[in-house]
Design a protein around this motif. Structure first.
Motif: not given
Length: 598
Positions: A202-224
């Motif tokens: 299961a490790l390769p799935y959790m390491w390489l695949v799972m992050p690609r299935l999840l969105g990016n919650n980092r706020v890319e606001a201009e002030e940052n």
């Protein structure tokens, strides 16, 4: 086989409808959860369970709000908040940050292995509580966003908890029920090799695949991305004293830029013109041992904060057309003397910075309309400064860590983890005691506790507890177990194990681990007797299934702990968890059949 009672049938229908409501996402999780609680309360009031009163159904529906599991989760959130606001985990975050700087994927792999190994010997809940704020800090420093790390970390910790009988309380429950039914007691590490082999799959799935299935919650606001120009003052104890500028450039954080020229060796109180983001400037202060404002101003702010027991904030303020600061420099503005605040830097569009008239003879930037000031101070002083000098205070104020209490908050968390993981006291008691100590010692302030808690998680936990109790007390779980046992006699052993594991997995993802354990273990024991199979592999199939709780946020308390920080939706758990469940059920069933020679 008899048909299910109408209470059992209704419980199953409500569970399916709640799941559909979560997955479709047309209504928020809070609304679906509250509707579920309301339907259970109204339904059981007018159609009470056998042997109960109408008011008992209402108590069942709303009992989740006072349940120990919810109290435990809230207490753990408070303790996690204490670690964050005191900066207690910054050293650990910096160590992991170095690994992530080598390679992001390598950093994630190391983190997954740490979570998995720790959870084999320590209850996985405190392990996640410790790691969540670390990875939140790493995300703010430019590593992977929390949405891409917390879900894999949670999955790795659940697999680690699955590997030993002491990994989770559910494992202990399954083993104790099996012993009561007449089976030999399973040793702590008897099934560890099976789980570790499945974990490697299961490790390769959790390491390489799972992050690609999840969105990016980092706020890319201009002030940052605002870059603030400042003067870094070299302190007397800095390692830079006596060195040339060329020697310190490699030590600067990657997003820090050095401006101007400096001849000769650096001396104490020299000022270097730097620019960078707020986070980058903080790193530069730590690495270069300097300050962004005069020491006397910073010391006065800290003394006032201590005397008033108030937090020190860093905010951004925009210079308006009416401000007296226009054309003035920081040294000539008198801001520190007048208001007791410190301006750490000035942001201005790069296209304007080259104009000569923007700088004084001393090289200091003259302020103009539209500049954004990075200002540090107490909230009352900051507001007074903004009002008096016609500044517009922007949203997103940051509290500076109360580092004087960092060691204390770490000690409180450590004591809570040790007492819970060794079984000295239940996790609920240690978490509550830790949260109370965080309040009493001032690591977390009462008026800021709302920032540590998530309303979404609270109502979701309450709804999941109500659903679990209805499925259990209505007889729905027992009926499903009986239905399962009817068709297993025609299957080969590996598929029998897979079917039992899958059934328990469904129960644990929609009811609770305890319900799945108490219902599944006797069923597995009975099926083993009917089919002439040894009971141990079937009981282990139940134990494994109880821990495969990846597919819904209501399946396990750590799933809910990461929900707010990772900004996850219900569908994120389904999208990433279902493939992992299928992978683990398949692998564990095959390994169990091979291990026991079935």
């Amino acid at each position: 086989m008899e048909l299910p009672s109408y209470h059992a049938l209704a419980a199953m229908v409500i569970t399916v409808l709640m799941f559909v409501g979560f997955v479709r996402g047309r209504m928020s999780i809070e609304i679906v959860s509250l509707l579920t609680i309301a339907v259970i309360a109204v339904g059981l009031y007018f159609f009470p369970l056998e042997g109960t009163r109408p008011i008992d159904g209402v108590a069942l529906a709303f009992g989740g709000f006072g349940h120990y599991a919810l109290i435990t989760i809230c207490a753990l959130m408070v303790m996690g908040r204490g670690l964050v606001v005191t900066g207690a985990l910054e050293p650990a975050a910096r160590v992991l940050e170095k690994v992530f700087k080598i390679n992001l994927q390598l950093g994630l792999l190391v983190s997954l292995l740490i979570a998995l190994v720790l959870s084999m010997f320590v209850n996985n809940t405190p392990v996640l509580v410790l790691m969540i704020p670390i990875f939140a800090a790493l995300a703010s420093r430019g590593a992977l966003p929390t949405s891409k790390t917390l879900m894999p970390l949670n999955s790795a910790s659940l697999i680690g908890g699955l590997a030993t009988t002491i990994g989770t309380s559910t494992n202990i429950l399954v083993v104790s029920i099996a012993v009561d039914l007449g089976m030999r007691e399973i040793g702590v590490f008897d099934f560890t090799p099976i789980v570790l082999l499945a974990g490697l799959v299961a490790l390769p799935y959790m390491w390489l695949v799972m992050p690609r299935l999840l969105g990016n919650n980092r706020v890319e606001a201009e002030e940052n991305f605002r870059r603030f120009h400042t003067r870094l003052r070299i302190s007397g104890d800095s390692d830079l004293v006596g060195k040339n500028v060329s020697e310190i450039l490699p030590k600067l954080p990657k997003n820090i830029q050095f401006h101007g020229h400096h001849d000769g060796a650096l001396q104490a109180q020299d000022r270097l013109h730097l620019s960078g983001t707020h986070e980058g400037l903080e790193d530069a202060v730590r690495v270069l041992k300097g300050e962004l404002a005069p020491n006397w101003v910073l010391d006065r702010i800290k003394r006032n904060a201590s005397a008033k027991d108030a937090d020190i904030l860093v905010v951004e303020m925009t210079v308006t057309a009416d401000s007296r600061l226009i054309t003035r420099t920081l040294p000539s503005s008198g801001i520190a003397d007048l208001y007791g605040v410190a301006v750490l830097g000035i942001h201005r569009p790069e296209r304007l910075l080259g104009e000569r008239d923007q700088y004084s003879d001393g090289g200091d930037l003259r302020m103009s309309e539209g500049d954004v000031l990075l200002v540090m101070g107490l909230e009352s002083d900051l507001q007074g400064f903004a009002r008096a000098d016609s500044l517009l205070m922007l949203e997103g104020a940051r509290e500076l860590p109360r580092r004087s209490k960092a060691l204390l908050s770490a000690a409180i968390m450590g004591a809570a983890v040790v007492t819970a993981s060794t079984g000295f006291v239940p996790i609920a008691i240690s978490a509550l005691a830790g949260a109370i100590l965080m309040f009493v010692t001032g690591c977390v302030k009462f008026d800021r506790v709302g920032r540590a808690l998530s309303g979404q998680v609270i109502v979701l936990v309450a709804a999941s507890i109500a659903i679990g109790r209805v499925i259990d007390e209505s007889g729905a779980a027992d009926w499903l177990g009986q239905a399962l046992s009817l068709g297993l006699g025609y299957l080969p052993p590996a598929l029998v194990l897979a079917a039992i594991m899958a059934f328990v997995t469904v129960l644990t993802n929609f009811a609770s681990n305890a319900t799945a354990a108490t219902v599944g273990t006797p069923i597995a024991f009975s099926i083993a007797a009917q089919l002439g199979l040894p009971p141990e592999p079937l009981v282990l199939a139940v134990l494994f299934g109880c821990n495969l709780c990846y597919a819904t946020p209501i399946a396990y308390q750590t799933n809910m702990l990461i929900m707010a920080e990772g900004n996850y939706d219900f569908v994120d758990y389904v999208r990433t968890g279902v493939p992992l469940v299928i992978l683990m059920v398949t692998t564990l069933s095959i390994l169990l059949a091979l291990w026991y020679g079935l």
